[in-house]
Design a protein around this motif. Structure first.
Motif, PDB file in Angstrom:
ATOM      1  N   GLN A   1     -18.468  45.726  20.711  1.00  0.00           N
ATOM      2  CA  GLN A   1     -19.398  44.564  20.078  1.00  0.00           C
ATOM      3  C   GLN A   1     -20.576  45.005  20.981  1.00  0.00           C
ATOM      4  OE1 GLN A   1     -18.357  40.798  18.277  1.00  0.00           O
ATOM      5  NE2 GLN A   1     -20.267  40.162  18.603  1.00  0.00           N
ATOM      6  N   VAL A   2     -21.639  44.671  20.796  1.00  0.00           N
ATOM      7  CA  VAL A   2     -22.572  45.074  21.920  1.00  0.00           C
ATOM      8  C   VAL A   2     -23.763  44.427  21.643  1.00  0.00           C
ATOM      9  CG1 VAL A   2     -21.834  46.941  22.421  1.00  0.00           C
ATOM     10  CG2 VAL A   2     -24.474  46.828  20.690  1.00  0.00           C
ATOM     11  N   ASN A   3     -24.642  43.565  22.924  1.00  0.00           N
ATOM     12  CA  ASN A   3     -25.889  42.160  22.206  1.00  0.00           C
ATOM     13  C   ASN A   3     -27.388  43.349  22.232  1.00  0.00           C
ATOM     14  OD1 ASN A   3     -26.272  42.668  24.668  1.00  0.00           O
ATOM     15  ND2 ASN A   3     -24.764  40.508  25.102  1.00  0.00           N
ATOM     16  N   GLU A   4     -28.386  42.910  22.789  1.00  0.00           N
ATOM     17  CA  GLU A   4     -29.564  43.247  22.552  1.00  0.00           C
ATOM     18  C   GLU A   4     -29.362  44.153  23.875  1.00  0.00           C
ATOM     19  OE1 GLU A   4     -34.252  42.647  22.034  1.00  0.00           O
ATOM     20  OE2 GLU A   4     -32.515  40.591  21.532  1.00  0.00           O
ATOM     21  N   GLN A   5     -28.947  43.715  25.044  1.00  0.00           N
ATOM     22  CA  GLN A   5     -29.523  43.893  26.028  1.00  0.00           C
ATOM     23  C   GLN A   5     -28.056  45.086  26.334  1.00  0.00           C
ATOM     24  OE1 GLN A   5     -31.594  42.637  28.460  1.00  0.00           O
ATOM     25  NE2 GLN A   5     -30.858  44.048  29.735  1.00  0.00           N
ATOM     26  N   LYS A   6     -26.980  44.887  26.157  1.00  0.00           N
ATOM     27  CA  LYS A   6     -25.952  45.993  26.385  1.00  0.00           C
ATOM     28  C   LYS A   6     -26.662  47.319  25.390  1.00  0.00           C
ATOM     29  CE  LYS A   6     -22.759  48.179  27.946  1.00  0.00           C
ATOM     30  NZ  LYS A   6     -21.717  48.660  29.108  1.00  0.00           N
ATOM     31  N   TRP A   7     -27.540  47.075  24.046  1.00  0.00           N
ATOM     32  CA  TRP A   7     -27.764  48.198  23.196  1.00  0.00           C
ATOM     33  C   TRP A   7     -28.723  48.826  24.102  1.00  0.00           C
ATOM     34  CZ3 TRP A   7     -32.378  48.075  20.815  1.00  0.00           C
ATOM     35  CH2 TRP A   7     -32.795  49.018  19.845  1.00  0.00           C
ATOM     36  N   LEU A   8     -29.753  48.372  25.207  1.00  0.00           N
ATOM     37  CA  LEU A   8     -31.181  48.567  25.545  1.00  0.00           C
ATOM     38  C   LEU A   8     -30.561  49.581  26.751  1.00  0.00           C
ATOM     39  CD1 LEU A   8     -33.313  45.171  25.517  1.00  0.00           C
ATOM     40  CD2 LEU A   8     -33.357  47.410  24.173  1.00  0.00           C
ATOM     41  N   GLU A   9     -29.721  48.992  27.223  1.00  0.00           N
ATOM     42  CA  GLU A   9     -28.600  49.816  28.596  1.00  0.00           C
ATOM     43  C   GLU A   9     -28.419  51.176  27.913  1.00  0.00           C
ATOM     44  OE1 GLU A   9     -25.759  47.290  30.527  1.00  0.00           O
ATOM     45  OE2 GLU A   9     -27.920  45.040  30.972  1.00  0.00           O
ATOM     46  N   VAL A  10     -27.868  51.146  26.637  1.00  0.00           N
ATOM     47  CA  VAL A  10     -26.916  51.823  26.555  1.00  0.00           C
ATOM     48  C   VAL A  10     -28.397  53.094  26.120  1.00  0.00           C
ATOM     49  CG1 VAL A  10     -24.993  53.200  25.110  1.00  0.00           C
ATOM     50  CG2 VAL A  10     -24.858  51.383  26.437  1.00  0.00           C
ATOM     51  N   LEU A  11     -29.047  53.011  25.094  1.00  0.00           N
ATOM     52  CA  LEU A  11     -30.025  53.585  25.180  1.00  0.00           C
ATOM     53  C   LEU A  11     -30.992  54.429  25.787  1.00  0.00           C
ATOM     54  CD1 LEU A  11     -30.022  52.757  21.294  1.00  0.00           C
ATOM     55  CD2 LEU A  11     -28.737  54.673  22.103  1.00  0.00           C
ATOM     56  N   LYS A  12     -30.696  53.041  27.103  1.00  0.00           N
ATOM     57  CA  LYS A  12     -31.944  53.569  28.049  1.00  0.00           C
ATOM     58  C   LYS A  12     -33.496  52.832  27.753  1.00  0.00           C
ATOM     59  CE  LYS A  12     -29.178  56.660  30.570  1.00  0.00           C
ATOM     60  NZ  LYS A  12     -28.884  58.163  31.837  1.00  0.00           N
ATOM     61  N   LEU A  13     -33.420  52.676  27.115  1.00  0.00           N
ATOM     62  CA  LEU A  13     -34.909  51.563  26.570  1.00  0.00           C
ATOM     63  C   LEU A  13     -35.323  50.048  27.468  1.00  0.00           C
ATOM     64  CD1 LEU A  13     -34.073  51.595  22.794  1.00  0.00           C
ATOM     65  CD2 LEU A  13     -36.064  53.409  23.588  1.00  0.00           C
ATOM     66  N   THR A  14     -36.273  49.976  26.914  1.00  0.00           N
ATOM     67  CA  THR A  14     -36.710  48.925  27.751  1.00  0.00           C
ATOM     68  C   THR A  14     -37.234  47.818  27.370  1.00  0.00           C
ATOM     69  OG1 THR A  14     -39.176  49.821  27.919  1.00  0.00           O
ATOM     70  CG2 THR A  14     -37.826  50.385  29.877  1.00  0.00           C
ATOM     71  N   SER A  15     -37.588  48.177  25.570  1.00  0.00           N
ATOM     72  CA  SER A  15     -38.072  46.785  24.943  1.00  0.00           C
ATOM     73  C   SER A  15     -37.489  47.291  23.393  1.00  0.00           C
ATOM     74  CB  SER A  15     -39.511  46.702  24.864  1.00  0.00           C
ATOM     75  OG  SER A  15     -40.223  47.586  24.519  1.00  0.00           O
TER      76      SER A  15
END
Length: 600
Positions: free
Chosen positions: A134-148
């Motif tokens: 399970q991932v949250n928004e922050q982890k999802w952004l980190e994995v996909l290398k997104l800023t927002s």
């Protein structure tokens, strides 16, 4: 919470490498059966909660392949490192049980042939599995290398599912190669052409299967590989596995041929017992027994053994005899039922299903949650159950009916009606189950009408192309393709709201209010316009020329003629290019005339 996604392939190649409708159905049912058995195994394990596919509340009354080749499940509690490998192993065991049973119980293969047979099957399917923490928004952004995050998604389930799909997609790009054939010249499998054919001892197999049933299972000229032999004999395996469902299995053991659907009017003729007219019932009964090879109850033994030319010859002879007017009328009705041996096959698929379960909200209008995913799965199951009720045994038979995918075979006279019912049921069922959604659920479909002797592989290729063209031209459409015997396919793409135009034309041709020469006359009349450079007034000129042909070669009422002219004008105007508009109209008139000849 962890999310697991499991899938396997190939799917389309496995289905499309079919020589007969029975191969086509068996292929679809094997894929569904593999998923069904794996889901059953997962449901025995308390750690799994299957989200997709959702089982129907009431089992299908017909034997229909209704499980997709994908499983989504929530995992509770601790998970071992090898859970995916365990599922892959279980899948392989289910598949192995099928092909080894076919080899041992029905084919009686020699050891050297059996070894090759097992090599063909063992590495045929490839499984792909991913377990996502399970991932949250922050982890999802980190994995996909997104800023927002501009999707509006906040629920952790949506992020977890999106990441799981991406990871599974990455794994599917790696496909290992297994096995190597000896460097010797061998015949290829005539069904798939992908593997060498097995050297079977046909006399031994005939003795094992039984001379009476042999031709149904395998023609003497057929040379098949291990995978295709497994598909061909799968129904025997299933018969033992589901002995308690004898009625359903009987359907599978005698799955209809293309001729069955092409001659559905004949079967309906016999089913309705029109021969019971007391004035000539005995004589007609004897004739039917002679030309249709029926039994005492006038039930067909094997529709594929009927010779259409023999039917017409005997009918003509009887009609030349004096005092046989009533018998002659009945025989004319019978020969009319088998005059045009064409069948139809339909493929439908929901539009942009990935977006409904994607991280974006343009379809849902809200976040992706676990509850929405379950509801969506139940809605697709409900759609399949509603559609399954349309099967009637003579005119329509479903090959596959799982989720948003539909494959069906039928008589051509039922094709447009079934397509429209699918579209209406899909929209209504999903709108009813999915409340407060932003987008409109839509479905696209392809229909192919072909001669019963047409190569099935060629028909399936055209079916796939028709469905893709319906998608390519804007989705939410129907593509109808007619393949005349020894002719080239003619295609027509219509929005669902325009299908009435084709149906109206069919009725006019069928009633004789439109001359059968209209398509030819229209082509000659507007041929020169397609070679001219586009000008603003060319559409009006084309419309005037078409109106002139319709007025000369029809006996329509003024109101009917006005409706038809409005249909023509709207079709021309909606096409951005004049050539496209004219070709669409010509194809529409040709297909309408063709289908009118197949109406009953």
């Amino acid at each position: 919470m962890k999310l697991l996604i499991f899938t396997f392939s190939p799917v389309q190649g496995f289905i499309e490498k079919s020589r007969k409708l029975r191969d086509f159905f068996n292929s679809s049912y094997i894929l569904s059966y593999l998923t069904e058995k794996l889901v059953e195994e997962m449901e025995k394990d308390s750690r799994f909660e299957v989200i997709y596919p959702q089982k129907p509340k009431n089992q299908f009354q017909k034997l229909i392949a209704n499980y997709p080749n994908r499983i989504v499940a929530k995992i509770k509690g601790e998970v071992g490192e090898n859970l995916c490998e365990d599922l892959k192993k279980k899948f392989s065991e289910i598949w192995k049980d099928i092909y080894t049973s076919v080899a041992d119980k029905y084919l009686n293969l020699d050891d050297n042939v059996k070894e090759t047979f097992e090599i063909h099957n063992k590495y045929y399917f490839q499984c792909f599995c991913h377990i996502q923490e399970q991932v949250n928004e922050q982890k999802w952004l980190e994995v996909l290398k997104l800023t927002s995050n501009n999707t509006g998604q906040k629920d952790d389930y949506g992020f977890t599912y999106d990441l799981a799909e991406r990871m599974l997609g990455a794994k599917k790009t790696f496909r290992p190669y297994y096995g190597r054939y000896q460097n010797e010249q061998v015949d290829g499998c005539i069904l798939c052409g992908e593997r060498p054919a097995l050297n079977l001892k046909l006399e031994k197999l005939k003795e094992n299967i039984g001379e009476k049933n042999w031709k149904y299972h395998l023609d003497d000229s057929e040379r098949l590989c291990g995978v295709c032999l497994t598909k061909r004999f799968f129904h025997l395996y299933l018969k033992e596995e589901k002995e308690k469902e004898k009625e359903k299995i009987r359907e599978l053991l005698h799955f209809n041929s293309t001729r069955h659907f092409a001659w559905a009017p004949l079967l309906d003729y016999l089913e309705n017992e029109k021969y019971e007219n007391k004035e000539y019932s005995r004589e007609l009964k004897e004739v039917l027994k002679e030309i249709l090879k029926t039994d005492e109850s006038l039930k067909l033994k094997n529709i594929d053994e009927i010779d259409p030319q023999e039917v017409e010859r005997v009918s003509s002879e009887k009609c030349r005899e004096k005092g046989k007017e009533s018998l002659c009328n009945e025989l004319k009705e019978l020969t009319k039922a088998i005059k045009n041996p064409y069948f139809a096959i339909l493929m439908a698929d929901g539009d942009e299903m990935g977006k409904w379960l994607g991280i974006g909200q343009e379809k849902r209008g809200k976040e992706l949650t676990e509850d929405f995913h379950k509801t969506f799965s139940l809605a697709l199951t409900g759609f399949a159950q509603k559609v399954a009720e349309l099967e009637d045994g003579i005119w329509i038979k479903f090959v596959y009916l799982g989720g948003d995918d539909v494959l069906a075979v039928m008589h051509p006279s039922k094709a447009l009606q079934l397509a429209e019912l699918l579209n209406n049921n899909f929209r209504c069922t999903l709108n009813e189950k999915l409340t407060d959604i932003k987008g409109e659920p839509t479905i696209s479909a392809g229909v192919v009408i072909a001669h019963e002797k047409e190569n099935l592989t060629f028909v399936l290729e055209n079916l796939r192309r028709a469905e893709k063209r319906a998608k390519k031209e804007g989705r939410d459409r129907l593509c109808v393709s007619v393949i005349p015997h020894n002719g080239s396919p003619v295609e027509l793409v219509l929005r669902w709201g325009e299908v009435y135009k084709l149906k109206r034309l069919i009725n006019h041709f069928k009633s004789g209010k439109l001359s059968s020469r209209v398509p030819y006359s229209l082509g000659k009349e507007v041929e020169m316009l397609t070679e001219m450079e586009y000008a603003d007034n060319l559409k009006e000129i084309a419309f005037s020329l078409i109106k002139r042909v319709l007025r000369r070669q029809s006996n329509l009422k003024d109101s009917e003629l006005e409706e038809l002219e409005n249909d023509v004008k709207s079709t021309l105007c909606s096409a951005g290019d004049l050539k496209i508009g004219i070709q669409t109209l010509l194809n529409m008139f040709y297909i309408a005339r063709f289908l009118a000849g197949l109406e009953v």
